[in-house]
Scaffold this motif. Sequence first.
Motif, short mmCIF file in Angstrom:
data_model
loop_
_atom_site.label_atom_id
_atom_site.label_comp_id
_atom_site.label_asym_id
_atom_site.label_seq_id
_atom_site.Cartn_x
_atom_site.Cartn_y
_atom_site.Cartn_z
N ALA A 50 35.04 44.25 29.62
CA ALA A 50 35.63 45.57 29.84
C ALA A 50 35.17 46.14 31.18
O ALA A 50 35.96 46.76 31.91
N PHE A 51 33.90 45.93 31.51
CA PHE A 51 33.38 46.39 32.80
C PHE A 51 34.07 45.63 33.94
O PHE A 51 34.45 46.22 34.95
N ALA A 52 34.26 44.33 33.77
CA ALA A 52 34.93 43.52 34.79
C ALA A 52 36.39 43.96 34.96
O ALA A 52 36.89 44.04 36.09
N SER A 53 37.05 44.29 33.88
CA SER A 53 38.42 44.78 33.96
C SER A 53 38.48 46.12 34.69
O SER A 53 39.36 46.36 35.52
N PHE A 54 37.52 46.99 34.39
CA PHE A 54 37.44 48.29 35.06
C PHE A 54 37.23 48.11 36.57
O PHE A 54 37.79 48.83 37.38
N ALA A 55 36.42 47.11 36.92
CA ALA A 55 36.12 46.85 38.33
C ALA A 55 37.26 46.12 39.03
O ALA A 55 37.26 46.00 40.26
N GLY A 56 38.23 45.61 38.28
CA GLY A 56 39.33 44.88 38.89
C GLY A 56 38.97 43.46 39.25
O GLY A 56 39.55 42.89 40.17
N VAL A 57 38.01 42.86 38.53
CA VAL A 57 37.61 41.49 38.82
C VAL A 57 37.83 40.56 37.63
O VAL A 57 37.34 39.45 37.62
N ARG A 69 46.55 28.49 35.69
CA ARG A 69 45.67 29.12 36.65
C ARG A 69 45.57 30.62 36.38
O ARG A 69 46.27 31.16 35.54
N HIS A 70 44.68 31.27 37.13
CA HIS A 70 44.50 32.72 37.05
C HIS A 70 44.64 33.31 38.45
O HIS A 70 44.42 32.63 39.43
N ARG A 71 45.01 34.58 38.49
CA ARG A 71 45.14 35.23 39.79
C ARG A 71 44.21 36.43 39.85
O ARG A 71 43.63 36.84 38.86
N ILE A 72 44.10 37.00 41.03
CA ILE A 72 43.23 38.14 41.27
C ILE A 72 43.84 39.38 40.62
O ILE A 72 45.03 39.63 40.72
N ASN A 73 43.00 40.16 39.97
CA ASN A 73 43.41 41.42 39.36
C ASN A 73 43.49 42.47 40.46
O ASN A 73 42.52 42.72 41.16
N GLN A 116 36.34 33.54 45.52
CA GLN A 116 35.76 34.87 45.69
C GLN A 116 35.93 35.71 44.42
O GLN A 116 35.03 36.44 44.03
N ARG A 117 37.07 35.58 43.75
CA ARG A 117 37.29 36.29 42.48
C ARG A 117 36.27 35.84 41.44
O ARG A 117 35.68 36.66 40.74
N CYS A 118 36.03 34.54 41.36
CA CYS A 118 35.03 34.02 40.43
C CYS A 118 33.63 34.54 40.77
O CYS A 118 32.85 34.88 39.87
N LEU A 119 33.33 34.61 42.05
CA LEU A 119 32.03 35.11 42.48
C LEU A 119 31.88 36.60 42.14
O LEU A 119 30.83 37.02 41.66
N LYS A 120 32.94 37.37 42.33
CA LYS A 120 32.90 38.79 41.97
C LYS A 120 32.64 38.95 40.47
O LYS A 120 31.88 39.82 40.05
#
Length: 152
Positions: A50-57, A69-73, A116-120
């Motif tokens: 939930a925190f990651a979703s709030f942060a957009g990551v 695959r997944h994409r950047i939020n 970079q998304r994974c690192l975030k």
Amino acid sequence: MEAKELEAEILRLVREMAPHLLDLLGVGPITAAQVLVSWSHPGRFRSEAAFASFAGVSPIPASSGLTNRHRINRSGYRQLNRALHTVTLIRTRLDPATKIYVARRMAEGKTSRDAQRCLKRTICRQIFKILEPPNRTRAASLTDHANQLDAI
């Protein structure tokens, strides 16, 4: 001169509230202050996801056919996302372990933006573990908050 005084005051406040946050590589007083302002209080987020979703990551599925695959939020709280972005830039530049992590992700076939998304997301997980007390449920947090209000 005034900027240095304000940054010193921010550093003092961050050390008071969450000193372990400053121990993370790439997290300075301004970034830590933004994380704390976004965090607000323990129990605000029910989970690290939930925190990651709030942060957009958080990852967003972008699969089609046989491609998985997944994409950047692109949603979330942009100021927090920018703070996490700053941490990723510093770590990618200075930390050998992060360089290895990004290289491994790219060897898996991810683009540099996906890495970079994974690192975030990894950094977001580290921050959540520092800020959220262990073994604390949302119900316990709400009960504590209600008890504080009753005491007033």
